[in-house]
Design a protein around this motif. Structure first.
Motif, PDB file in Angstrom:
ATOM      1  N   TRP A 137     -41.876  -5.194 -46.024  1.00 57.63           N
ATOM      2  CA  TRP A 137     -40.558  -5.100 -45.235  1.00 57.63           C
ATOM      3  C   TRP A 137     -39.717  -4.026 -45.864  1.00 57.63           C
ATOM      4  O   TRP A 137     -39.137  -3.364 -45.007  1.00 57.63           O
ATOM      5  CB  TRP A 137     -39.844  -6.384 -45.549  1.00 57.63           C
ATOM      6  CG  TRP A 137     -38.450  -6.463 -44.764  1.00 57.63           C
ATOM      7  CD1 TRP A 137     -38.229  -6.563 -43.459  1.00 57.63           C
ATOM      8  CD2 TRP A 137     -37.332  -6.296 -45.491  1.00 57.63           C
ATOM      9  NE1 TRP A 137     -37.033  -6.471 -43.137  1.00 57.63           N
ATOM     10  CE2 TRP A 137     -36.294  -6.337 -44.248  1.00 57.63           C
ATOM     11  CE3 TRP A 137     -36.922  -6.041 -46.873  1.00 57.63           C
ATOM     12  CZ2 TRP A 137     -34.931  -6.119 -44.749  1.00 57.63           C
ATOM     13  CZ3 TRP A 137     -35.427  -5.975 -47.207  1.00 57.63           C
ATOM     14  CH2 TRP A 137     -34.634  -5.981 -45.984  1.00 57.63           C
ATOM     15  N   TYR A 138     -40.064  -3.623 -47.102  1.00 55.95           N
ATOM     16  CA  TYR A 138     -39.094  -2.684 -47.668  1.00 55.95           C
ATOM     17  C   TYR A 138     -39.349  -1.362 -47.353  1.00 55.95           C
ATOM     18  O   TYR A 138     -38.589  -0.339 -47.543  1.00 55.95           O
ATOM     19  CB  TYR A 138     -39.040  -2.802 -49.382  1.00 55.95           C
ATOM     20  CG  TYR A 138     -38.352  -4.107 -49.769  1.00 55.95           C
ATOM     21  CD1 TYR A 138     -36.984  -4.115 -50.145  1.00 55.95           C
ATOM     22  CD2 TYR A 138     -38.844  -5.304 -49.887  1.00 55.95           C
ATOM     23  CE1 TYR A 138     -36.369  -5.032 -50.549  1.00 55.95           C
ATOM     24  CE2 TYR A 138     -38.370  -6.302 -50.372  1.00 55.95           C
ATOM     25  CZ  TYR A 138     -36.966  -6.199 -50.789  1.00 55.95           C
ATOM     26  OH  TYR A 138     -36.324  -7.318 -51.138  1.00 55.95           O
TER      27      TYR A 138
ATOM     28  N   SER B  79     -33.579  -0.037 -40.322  1.00 51.42           N
ATOM     29  CA  SER B  79     -34.456  -0.313 -41.721  1.00 51.42           C
ATOM     30  C   SER B  79     -34.581  -2.057 -41.571  1.00 51.42           C
ATOM     31  O   SER B  79     -35.750  -2.372 -41.720  1.00 51.42           O
ATOM     32  CB  SER B  79     -33.647  -0.051 -42.862  1.00 51.42           C
ATOM     33  OG  SER B  79     -33.451   1.196 -42.871  1.00 51.42           O
TER      34      SER B  79
ATOM     35  N   GLY C  61     -38.813  -3.100 -40.653  1.00 54.97           N
ATOM     36  CA  GLY C  61     -39.433  -3.605 -41.994  1.00 54.97           C
ATOM     37  C   GLY C  61     -40.141  -5.012 -41.560  1.00 54.97           C
ATOM     38  O   GLY C  61     -41.206  -5.228 -42.180  1.00 54.97           O
TER      39      GLY C  61
ATOM     40  N   PRO D 273     -43.595  -3.239 -40.356  1.00 59.66           N
ATOM     41  CA  PRO D 273     -43.647  -1.971 -41.020  1.00 59.66           C
ATOM     42  C   PRO D 273     -44.604  -0.844 -40.552  1.00 59.66           C
ATOM     43  O   PRO D 273     -44.419   0.315 -40.776  1.00 59.66           O
ATOM     44  CB  PRO D 273     -43.951  -2.263 -42.260  1.00 59.66           C
ATOM     45  CG  PRO D 273     -44.503  -3.708 -42.166  1.00 59.66           C
ATOM     46  CD  PRO D 273     -43.929  -4.351 -40.877  1.00 59.66           C
TER      47      PRO D 273
END
Length: 494
Positions: free
Chosen positions: A98-99, A197, A201, A204
């Protein structure tokens, strides 16, 4: 015919993927974990809820309905208890994919916050930890005082005019030191970038394909991030040019050790690069500068907004804090950070309680279960499962903070401290407004310094009256839970 063949092939592939996910779900050892039925088979349910911007409250409601562990997507599980194995200093649980949405798709352009490499993150953090330490930040206190002076002047103007003020906007201006203006469009770009973002994410794998397309679309999240990257790059280039001219003139570039010279964070980074170019590279300077912009101002502005809102809607707490402030010594007309940090327990309790009720991050801190699997809260999770705790879920846990956990009551912290170490330790274990473990926000001391300095000055000099009903205190959650507005009328204290 080729088009029909393409459609048929794509349909078969999608069917295979669905059946694969279905079989994995019904055979998994986590199949008994409760949650919304559709969340067993697709991330779309979670995506839609996050899109709505209310996941912080949705997440609390899910745990109230289903219990301590809730499935929110296939293989994704929300926790209600901060497990030490997941988030401890020596955790082997890396950040999830997710980051990935919080960095440029180019793998060479890694950054501290989204870094999934545990070892690299630890090494990078060690390199810059000293620049963010409380002792280092105290050198900024005079500059914080200067910004407070400007902020108080603006409050005085609002008090004279009698106009209604949106303090969310002005706290953001204070935290970013913009003077109330969106300098070069950075605030708008920041907002758009964070929305992008947060959502990308969840899927992704789309990020490398979407980003190069969307960065060409004005006002898109990808364009916002690209703009911020360019903004930081230009500032670094300008500072390098200024330092180069100073050096060519034969003048000595002031160093961090020279306390008489004003040294901002960028100067300190460049000083370290000059001293240790192999340890602090140009990418490090760029990366840390960009991180400061993306994470630095929002967290502080959100926290300040929560503090003022809860004080203005709780007159007894405001009066009690004001009385404590009035009893403190001042240095050159200011309450110092040292005084606030050591001699003002009620101020500390007010800030902790406001950050408990409204921590800045509002999504789970997603981590990946490492090889070998793990048992968390008596539930076994297979390797590759994604688990995470939402700060809002932990902060509103009535088994920890009492049946009145949804109320602003700073006294709970003072009572817990007097009641014995076990009670306070339990509350502290669930309190994590800046994250926890090895991934705790590296800039938390900056935010603390600004809150401890600004709140006493505002409370001692001005009265604040809410100019909106409690029901209008609303937020949108795209990673940071930003209040939509805080309408206040300001008047001098009598």
């Amino acid at each position: 015919m080729p088009l029909l063949l393409y459609i048929a092939t794509l349909s078969v592939l999608l069917l295979i993927l669905f059946l694969r996910g279905f079989l994995k779900t019904i055979t998994s050892k986590t199949r008994s974990v409760p949650g919304p039925r559709i969340a067993r088979f697709t991330r779309l349910w979670y995506f839609k809820r996050v899109w709505n911007g209310s996941w912080h409250s949705d997440n609390i409601a899910l745990h109230q309905k289903y219990g301590p562990i809730v499935r929110v997507a296939p293989g994704w599980f929300s926790l209600s208890v901060p497990d030490k194995d997941v988030y401890g200093i020596a955790s082997r649980f890396p950040k999830s994919d997710w980051y990935q949405g919080w960095k440029h798709p180019d793998p060479e352009r890694w950054a501290l916050f989204p870094d999934q490499d545990i070892r690299r993150h630890a090494e990078t953090r060690r390199r810059f930890q000293s620049l963010y330490s409380m002792s280092a930040l105290l050198s900024y206190e005079p500059y914080v005082d200067n910004c407070i002076d400007i902020f108080l002047e603006r409050m005085a103007e609002f008090a004279r005019s009698g106009e209604t003020v949106d303090m969310v906007h002005w706290f953001h201006a204070s935290a970013s030191w913009t003077g109330g203006e969106d300098i070069a469009g950075t605030l708008r770009a920041l907002h758009n970038s964070m929305s992008y973002s947060t959502l990308v994410g969840i899927y992704p794998w789309l990020h490398p394909y979407l980003y190069p397309l969307l960065e060409k679309v004005p006002s898109s999240g990808a364009a916002g991030r690209t703009y911020l990257m360019g903004f930081v790059g230009k500032r670094i280039a300008a500072r390098n040019e200024a330092r180069g001219k100073l050096s060519q003139s034969g003048a000595k570039i002031p160093t961090t050790a020279d306390s008489s010279a004003p040294r901002d964070f960028l100067d300190k980074l460049m000083d370290t690069h000059d001293e240790h170019p192999e340890k602090v590279t140009p990418h490090h300077i760029f990366m840390m500068g960009l991180s400061n912009i993306i994470a630095g101002s929002d967290t502080t502005a959100i926290s300040l907004s929560s503090i003022l809102w809860h004080l203005t809607t709780t007159p007894k707490a405001m009066a009690k804090l004001r009385k404590e402030i009035e009893s403190q010594p001042r240095t050159q007309g200011r309450i110092t950070f040292k005084t606030a940090n050591t001699s003002m327990p009620y101020l500390q309790a007010v800030i902790k309680e406001a950050l408990r009720l409204h921590p800045a991050p509002g999504l789970p801190l997603w981590r990946v279960v490492p090889e070998g699997g793990a048992t968390i809260s008596n539930q076994y999770f297979e390797a590759g499962s994604v688990v995470g705790i939402n700060l809002w879920v932990a902060h509103y846990d009535k088994s920890v903070y009492g049946d009145d956990a949804d109320l602003f009551r700073p006294e709970r912290w003072i009572e817990a401290e007097k009641g014995g170490p076990e009670r306070l330790q339990q509350m502290e274990a669930n309190y994590m407004p800046f994250g926890l473990g090895s991934r705790t926000c590296i800039g938390r001391h900056i935010s603390t310094l600004e809150m401890y300095k600004l709140i006493p000055e505002l409370v001692s000099r001005y009265d604040f009256e809410p100019a909106m009903p409690r029901s209008d205190w609303k937020s949108k959650n795209y990673w940071f839970v930003k209040p939509e507005r805080l309408a206040i009328r300001v008047s001098p204290t009598t």
